[in-house]
Design an enzyme around this catalytic site. Structure first.
Site, mmCIF file in Angstrom:
data_model
loop_
_atom_site.group_PDB
_atom_site.id
_atom_site.type_symbol
_atom_site.label_atom_id
_atom_site.label_comp_id
_atom_site.label_asym_id
_atom_site.label_seq_id
_atom_site.Cartn_x
_atom_site.Cartn_y
_atom_site.Cartn_z
ATOM 1 N N HIS A 197 0.849 -1.201 0.000
ATOM 2 C CA HIS A 197 0.000 0.000 0.000
ATOM 3 C C HIS A 197 0.882 1.248 0.000
ATOM 4 O O HIS A 197 0.682 2.171 -0.816
ATOM 5 C CB HIS A 197 -0.902 -0.017 1.242
ATOM 6 C CG HIS A 197 -1.707 1.234 1.417
ATOM 7 N ND1 HIS A 197 -3.018 1.334 1.016
ATOM 8 C CD2 HIS A 197 -1.389 2.448 1.951
ATOM 9 C CE1 HIS A 197 -3.470 2.552 1.284
ATOM 10 N NE2 HIS A 197 -2.494 3.242 1.869
ATOM 11 N N GLU A 198 1.849 1.267 0.906
ATOM 12 C CA GLU A 198 2.736 2.436 0.980
ATOM 13 C C GLU A 198 3.639 2.529 -0.241
ATOM 14 O O GLU A 198 3.988 3.629 -0.684
ATOM 15 C CB GLU A 198 3.579 2.370 2.262
ATOM 16 C CG GLU A 198 2.770 2.396 3.550
ATOM 17 C CD GLU A 198 1.838 3.597 3.647
ATOM 18 O OE1 GLU A 198 2.149 4.654 3.074
ATOM 19 O OE2 GLU A 198 0.779 3.462 4.291
ATOM 20 N N HIS A 209 1.912 4.572 -2.892
ATOM 21 C CA HIS A 209 2.124 6.012 -2.699
ATOM 22 C C HIS A 209 3.534 6.407 -3.119
ATOM 23 O O HIS A 209 3.743 7.407 -3.814
ATOM 24 C CB HIS A 209 1.937 6.387 -1.222
ATOM 25 C CG HIS A 209 0.540 6.239 -0.718
ATOM 26 N ND1 HIS A 209 -0.553 6.786 -1.351
ATOM 27 C CD2 HIS A 209 0.053 5.619 0.403
ATOM 28 C CE1 HIS A 209 -1.642 6.512 -0.657
ATOM 29 N NE2 HIS A 209 -1.301 5.798 0.405
#
Length: 458
Positions: free
Chosen positions: A21-22, A25
């Site tokens: 998920h990170e 980003h």
């Protein structure tokens, strides 16, 4: 030891989901020309990590494993050198900001689709979707669904597995309406189908709270007809204390005739801490016993009864008519993985709406403790269950992060959409008010979820 294994299972399942998920980003920020300062798995104090000599990015593992973050160059968080202003996140076009923020949840959707794709491509022998039993006083019984007919659709949606049926029914939780069940009868040798309307009220609530969707609805897959003969007893169990003996054949519980072991266990599980009247056949004579099942809690905190009696061993043979092999090619698996992701995402959002409207109770909200226990349970079952659990958690992370609540990714996207329309960002004061409200909401949800987790332990 159990606690340690549960913790390790949670880290094994959640760790990669948070990291990816990170990474979503992180990679989109770099592609958009934003300078990244820190990539962290976890919050709080740094446990270990390294700093890239080439980019200067601080890669770290932090102490609190409840998420992660990517820190970017931003004038709102510190002074930025004049020659790096073009690299600051706050200086980017709103579309770039939206892309960076949305990349995390999108990565979780991609993970869910990929894991479901692998599972759909894995051949598996399953029980055919033929109705094995209809439970009395349930929606299925009111609709008079015939035993032996094959379920081919729920509410107009094609279903090929009992898992698919379960998800379609679970999506109706809390509702008062009809479920349409389309059946195919193979007894007549025809492929003709017939659709039945099964009425229900506040589905899976009230007395049915905590039961699975299939039991609540009342149509059960084929189950082996195991003789209700006691094969073993735990010394400290309720059955042993109240006089049940090895070799006893259970014939009646609370006035209901018992012809198989599963029927007996269903009554026992549904009546924790309730005195039940048993009739057993012992040496050709009927013996009356009163046994109160001990109240237990499963991994999701649902109450069930247990008396400490095990069935005598017997060979179980599944009839060929009730077996089916489910297998899909790569292309069909990909389509089905997209369909399943969409279905579960819609069901997740719908369930949240039902909680807010009071249609279903807030006790259905789960937190990190329940997630960890489910992760541990999946490792006890199979690698397929581990992948399925990871896919469901990844999907939940995606949906939750896209909620339009300040602090979450969805809230930031709302801010940047407003900036795109207005041509300038909202004032820092307005944004801070929104962030504070978002923090309060998030804290409230976390307290409630963890409180639910703790209540399920006792």
């Amino acid at each position: 030891m159990t606690f340690l294994l549960t913790l390790l299972a949670a880290i094994f399942v959640l760790g990669p989901l948070i990291a990816l998920h990170e990474w979503g980003h992180y990679i989109v920020a770099r592609l958009c020309g934003v300078k990244v300062l820190t990539y962290s798995i976890g919050f709080g104090p740094k446990l270990f990590g390294w700093t890239s000599k080439k980019s200067g990015i601080d890669y770290r593992i932090s102490a609190l494993p409840l998420g992660g973050y990517v820190k970017m160059l931003d004038e709102r968080e510190g002074e930025v050198a004049a020659d790096e202003l073009h690299l600051a996140f706050n200086r980017q076009h709103p579309l770039k900001k939206i892309a960076v923020v949305a990349a995390g949840p999108i990565m979780n959707f991609v993970i869910a689709i990929a894991l479901f794709w692998v599972l759909f491509m894995t051949p598996s022998e399953q029980l055919a979707t033929k109705i094995g039993q209809v439970l009395p006083d349930t929606p299925a019984a009111m609709a008079q669904l015939p035993v032996g007919d094959k379920i081919v659709a729920i509410d107009g949606y094609e279903v090929q597995t009992w898992e698919g049926i379960n998800y379609r029914l679970a999506g109706r939780m809390g509702e008062t309406d009809n479920v349409s069940v389309t059946l195919q009868s193979e007894a007549t040798g025809s492929n003709a189908t017939k659709t039945y309307q099964a009425p229900f009220k506040e589905f899976m609530q009230g007395a049915a709270q905590g039961k699975d969707a299939l039991s609540s609805f009342g149509m059960i897959p084929w189950q082996p007809n195991i003789a209700p003969i006691v094969g073993n007893l735990t010394p400290d169990g309720a059955a042993s204390r109240q006089g049940l003996q090895v070799g006893d054949r259970i014939t009646v519980i609370n006035g209901k005739e018992i012809t198989d072991w599963i029927s007996a266990t269903r009554i026992i599980r549904d009546n924790p801490e309730t005195l039940l009247n048993f009739t057993v056949l012992r040496d050709g004579k009927q013996v009356q016993l009163s046994i109160m099942p001990q109240g237990k809690k499963d991994n999701l905190g649902n109450d069930y009864g247990q008396i400490g009696a095990m069935v005598a061993e017997s060979e179980i043979v599944i009839p060929d008519a009730y077996k089916t092999t489910v297998v899909y090619g790569p292309g069909e698996s990909l389509i089905k993985s997209f369909e399943k992701t969409e279905q579960l995402a819609v069901m997740t959002v719908s369930s949240m709406g039902k909680m807010l409207s009071g249609m279903i109770g807030l006790e259905n909200l789960s937190g990190p403790i329940t997630i960890a226990k489910v992760a541990k349970q999946s490792f006890d079952i199979s690698w397929q269950m581990v992948l399925s659990t990871a896919a469901l958690i990844s999907l939940s992370l995606a949906v939750l992060n896209l909620l339009p609540i300040p602090v979450l990714d969805g809230g930031h996207i709302v801010y940047y959409l407003i900036e795109l329309i207005r041509g300038k960002p909202l004032s820092e004061g307005v944004q801070m008010v929104g962030l504070n409200i978002g923090l309060l909401l998030l804290a409230g949800f976390m307290v409630l979820a963890i409180g639910n987790d703790i209540s399920r332990l006792f």
